[in-house]
Design a protein around this motif. Structure first.
Motif, mmCIF file in Angstrom:
data_model
loop_
_atom_site.group_PDB
_atom_site.id
_atom_site.type_symbol
_atom_site.label_atom_id
_atom_site.label_comp_id
_atom_site.label_asym_id
_atom_site.label_seq_id
_atom_site.Cartn_x
_atom_site.Cartn_y
_atom_site.Cartn_z
ATOM 1 N N HIS A 297 0.853 -1.206 0.000
ATOM 2 C CA HIS A 297 0.000 0.000 0.000
ATOM 3 C C HIS A 297 0.883 1.248 0.000
ATOM 4 O O HIS A 297 1.489 1.585 1.013
ATOM 5 N N HIS B 292 1.356 5.380 -2.025
ATOM 6 C CA HIS B 292 0.868 6.412 -2.955
ATOM 7 C C HIS B 292 2.113 7.083 -3.525
ATOM 8 O O HIS B 292 2.708 7.954 -2.890
ATOM 9 N N LYS C 142 -9.542 0.457 -6.626
ATOM 10 C CA LYS C 142 -9.478 0.963 -5.245
ATOM 11 C C LYS C 142 -10.789 1.658 -4.920
ATOM 12 O O LYS C 142 -11.231 2.553 -5.644
ATOM 13 N N HIS D 95 -6.338 -0.581 6.084
ATOM 14 C CA HIS D 95 -6.466 0.133 7.366
ATOM 15 C C HIS D 95 -7.248 -0.713 8.384
ATOM 16 O O HIS D 95 -6.660 -1.314 9.232
ATOM 17 N N ASP E 18 1.251 2.682 3.443
ATOM 18 C CA ASP E 18 0.548 3.926 3.105
ATOM 19 C C ASP E 18 1.571 5.047 2.879
ATOM 20 O O ASP E 18 1.291 6.217 3.163
HETATM 21 ZN ZN LIG Z 1 -3.708 4.906 1.173
#
Ligand SMILES: [Zn+2]
Length: 417
Positions: free
Chosen positions: A79, A81, A191, A253, A322
């Protein structure tokens, strides 16, 4: 300094069998570490892995002596970005959030490179509004660099709800599934943002679900029609329950999802990506207002409790950082996520398995994840024994990606320099 010869890519790529002597070996399956294993590599593939004495005398020739090192599979961050840095001045973040592709490309490249330097061979991108990471992957902007990128393009969210910065709203007059069907991009997965983020002001408070169970079900079906898995962002019992019942491939999450949902994931073998390091970063942020520091610390504690329970129940956890979230740096964040799994009671073998085999399964990358004869050699070595992990990931001594030596004696700090 760490006593291994500089790696020679040509040597390891030659047709002649070459070998690595691993002082310790983690094969990525979660099995206990093995001592003194000779890994023979032929044309980039692992030919054999056998117990052997440390090399001496004649036996040294052609053997990369990693007696004092631990060898394990190249890692996977499930995960990220890629369009955001995670660290740096607020002004940088503002620019990155607004950047078009040409402006973003160098940032994305530096983040991808930071991953490779930290032993990461594959990442799964959770989306950005302009689908920059997907375009980066499509255009082969990394050249020959061996990072496997799986990209969502943008994330889907409901108009007016959380997710604008990484996603696009379902268009007016359309449904979530209709939007997924109408999208003809070459995304690698879908997503969906099914809830907001948990409150940093009120412990345990999460927003309501964005989509109903029938909407989520239809969306997962629409994704499957395109041959794609659904990666669902959800927090709180209700939103998570719907995502799981709908048949998502992975739950991202999952703060405050509760016991019942953990059991459901264990039963259905749905991957959980807890991203606890993102909460750890909040606890460390200097500029939090009110009781945010306290609430984020309690939230992290709670998440670690859920991770411990997930371990007991057999939920397949994949490590995702993340990266790009505030305070979460590409590459290095993975080490922190491993640390948190260990804090939650995982053995180092189990934690590494979450960042290797489980990640490879989640991303459906069959060449990565474990070390065994017949597989492509994608492995890293770190100084010291297993007990030195995950801290020893700061000083990776060798990276072989897809059978090719990518770098050696990489020092932490080389990330975004
Ligand atoms: Zn994310």
């Amino acid at each position: 300094m760490i006593g291994i010869p500089p790696c020679n890519p040509e040597k390891l790529n030659s047709n002649n069998p070459e070998a690595i002597h691993a002082g310790w070996l983690l094969d990525g399956t979660g099995a206990p570490a093995r001592r003194n294993v000779r890994i023979r590599i032929d044309q980039g593939f692992i030919q054999s892995m056998r117990p052997a004495d440390p090399p001496s005398g004649k036996d040294r020739s052609g053997v990369l002596d990693l007696t004092g090192h631990t060898v394990m599979p190249a890692l996977i961050d499930s995960h990220v970005h890629l369009f955001l840095s995670g660290t740096g001045p607020p002004e940088l973040r503002r620019r990155q959030l607004e950047a078009e592709f040409d402006a973003a490309i160098d940032w994305i490249r530096s983040h991808a490179r930071a991953c490779l330097q930290c032993g990461i061979a594959a990442v799964r991108d959770g989306g950005d509004r302009r689908a920059l990471a997907l375009r980066f992957r499509r255009n082969h902007e990394m050249g020959n660099a061996p990072l496997h990128i799986r990209a969502a393009g943008w994330a889907w969210h409901r108009e007016g709800r959380y997710g604008r910065f990484i996603g696009r709203p379902v268009p007016e007059g359309s449904s979530l599934s209709g939007a997924i069907r109408a999208d003809d991009s070459d995304a690698d997965h879908i997503k969906i943002i099914q809830s907001g983020i948990n409150s940093l002001r009120v412990f345990g408070r999460v927003g309501p679900a964005q989509f109903s169970l029938p909407e989520m079900r239809e969306a997962v079906i629409a994704a499957a029609e395109r041959g794609l898995d659904a990666m669902v962002h959800a927090n709180g019992e209700a939103a998570v329950r719907m995502a799981l019942k709908a048949g998502c491939r992975s739950l991202e999450h999952g703060y405050f999802m509760g016991e019942e949902n953990l059991r459901r994931m264990a039963e259905r073998k749905i991957f959980w990506v807890p991203t606890a390091g993102a909460m750890l970063a909040y606890t460390e942020a200097g500029a939090l207002g009110g009781n945010e520091a306290e609430v984020s610390a309690r939230t992290l504690e709670h998440q670690l409790g859920q991770m411990a329970r997930a371990g007991e129940l057999g939920v397949p956890i994949a490590v995702g950082t993340d990266a790009g979230s505030p305070g979460v740096e590409h590459g290095r964040a993975l080490r922190r996520e491993l640390d948190l799994l260990i804090q939650a009671g995982f053995s180092i073998e189990a934690a590494v398995c979450c960042a290797s085999r489980n990640g490879a399964r989640l991303l459906r990358l069959s060449t990565l994840g474990t070390l065994r004869p017949g597989k492509r050699a994608s492995l890293i070595a770190v100084p010291g024994g297993v007990a030195a992990l995950p801290g020893s990931l700061r000083a990776i001594s060798l990276c072989i990606y897809d059978g090719v030596v990518w770098g050696s004696s990489v020092k932490d700090g080389g990330g975004e320099g």
